[in-house]
Design an enzyme around this catalytic site. Sequence first.
Site, PDB file in Angstrom:
ATOM      1  N   GLU A   1      62.679  19.396  17.458  1.00 24.59           N
ATOM      2  CA  GLU A   1      63.604  18.685  16.355  1.00 24.59           C
ATOM      3  C   GLU A   1      63.581  17.125  16.717  1.00 24.59           C
ATOM      4  O   GLU A   1      62.907  16.657  17.817  1.00 24.59           O
ATOM      5  CB  GLU A   1      65.246  19.040  16.763  1.00 24.59           C
ATOM      6  CG  GLU A   1      65.609  20.439  16.512  1.00 24.59           C
ATOM      7  CD  GLU A   1      66.894  20.750  16.706  1.00 24.59           C
ATOM      8  OE1 GLU A   1      67.284  21.822  16.510  1.00 24.59           O
ATOM      9  OE2 GLU A   1      67.540  19.868  17.127  1.00 24.59           O
ATOM     10  N   PRO A   2      64.112  16.290  15.960  1.00 21.70           N
ATOM     11  CA  PRO A   2      63.992  14.738  15.953  1.00 21.70           C
ATOM     12  C   PRO A   2      64.516  14.363  17.435  1.00 21.70           C
ATOM     13  O   PRO A   2      63.793  13.390  18.083  1.00 21.70           O
ATOM     14  CB  PRO A   2      64.886  14.248  14.875  1.00 21.70           C
ATOM     15  CG  PRO A   2      64.685  15.151  13.766  1.00 21.70           C
ATOM     16  CD  PRO A   2      64.768  16.508  14.662  1.00 21.70           C
TER      17      PRO A   2
ATOM     18  N   SER B   1      60.144  19.318  24.022  1.00 19.51           N
ATOM     19  CA  SER B   1      59.966  20.434  25.032  1.00 19.51           C
ATOM     20  C   SER B   1      61.432  20.785  25.750  1.00 19.51           C
ATOM     21  O   SER B   1      61.585  21.658  26.174  1.00 19.51           O
ATOM     22  CB  SER B   1      59.264  19.837  26.376  1.00 19.51           C
ATOM     23  OG  SER B   1      57.969  19.432  25.575  1.00 19.51           O
TER      24      SER B   1
ATOM     25  N   THR C   1      53.902  22.289  12.573  1.00 18.37           N
ATOM     26  CA  THR C   1      52.777  22.735  11.991  1.00 18.37           C
ATOM     27  C   THR C   1      52.787  23.997  11.082  1.00 18.37           C
ATOM     28  O   THR C   1      53.567  24.822  11.646  1.00 18.37           O
ATOM     29  CB  THR C   1      51.748  22.800  13.371  1.00 18.37           C
ATOM     30  OG1 THR C   1      51.799  22.023  14.282  1.00 18.37           O
ATOM     31  CG2 THR C   1      50.396  23.306  12.767  1.00 18.37           C
TER      32      THR C   1
ATOM     33  N   GLU D   1      50.768  29.583  24.366  1.00 20.95           N
ATOM     34  CA  GLU D   1      50.900  28.319  23.833  1.00 20.95           C
ATOM     35  C   GLU D   1      50.125  27.316  24.469  1.00 20.95           C
ATOM     36  O   GLU D   1      49.197  26.605  24.117  1.00 20.95           O
ATOM     37  CB  GLU D   1      52.279  27.833  23.196  1.00 20.95           C
ATOM     38  CG  GLU D   1      52.173  26.589  22.189  1.00 20.95           C
ATOM     39  CD  GLU D   1      53.654  26.322  21.638  1.00 20.95           C
ATOM     40  OE1 GLU D   1      54.066  25.247  21.516  1.00 20.95           O
ATOM     41  OE2 GLU D   1      54.390  27.254  21.575  1.00 20.95           O
TER      42      GLU D   1
END
Length: 283
Positions: free
Chosen positions: A131-132, A136, A162, A245
């Site tokens: 989010e803005p 992490s 993405t 990831e």
Amino acid sequence: MNYAAAWELDQEHEEFRASVRAFVDRHVRPAAAQAEEAGRPPAALLKEMGSAGLLGLAVPEAYGGGGGDALAATILAEELTRASGGIAVTALVSGYMSTPHIARFGTDEQRAAYLPGLVAGEAVAAIAVTEPGAGSDVAGITTRATRAGGGYQIDGAKMFITNAGIADVFVVAARTSPDGHRGITTFIVDAGNPGLSLGKPLRKMGWHASDTREVIFSGCRVSEDAVLGTPGRGFHQIMAAFQLERLNLAGMGLGHAAECLHEATEYAANREVFGRSLISLQT
């Protein structure tokens, strides 16, 4: 212990690397320039990856996957990135950062509905966590999902997502209670769901072949069946999925470095100075 030998690939993974490199040279490199211009890979390329079994290493064979391991996925990340970071991250986010959530935590019905298309490259997935004001720091997300009409209503914004502009399905993290990291639940949200909208493609320094945008949820209604995994356990599910990831991203770093080294070596070996190549000057 021979520590050097510990880092050597076994025959199975060496053969996998060779097959991926051949695929990349044949299909990915020729598409890289066009993808950079278009801001996304050709849809046909993702289907070719699916047909080659490159999108389902983290998915059970029952749903069309290949049953590969984390090392194979990391090798795939490295080899794809040698040709194009933007194309690589598109495929990796769909196949190895989003799809594993459904494969690992989804119900049988969710797996049957989504996994075959994602593994085949006929559908694309994105994961909407960042989010803005929270990256992490997953426990800091503020997007909320409140009970409404037998399901949930999602409201909030996600940033730097993405595949946002090409995704058919999103794995979305939202807060279902104020109880810190214990108050987060993940949802499967289809791209066409009313109340889900996208920002314009973000301008980036690189990876131009990757579509990256803001995703906005405003009164986005989902059914109870959209809950992915256990309500309130979304943080723990995300942390578990982050392991693959992070390996993918490390593989991408290796791929970029290996390609840079190759290009620099080729340039130095063939550069002419005072009418002679550097190699001839050294001899």
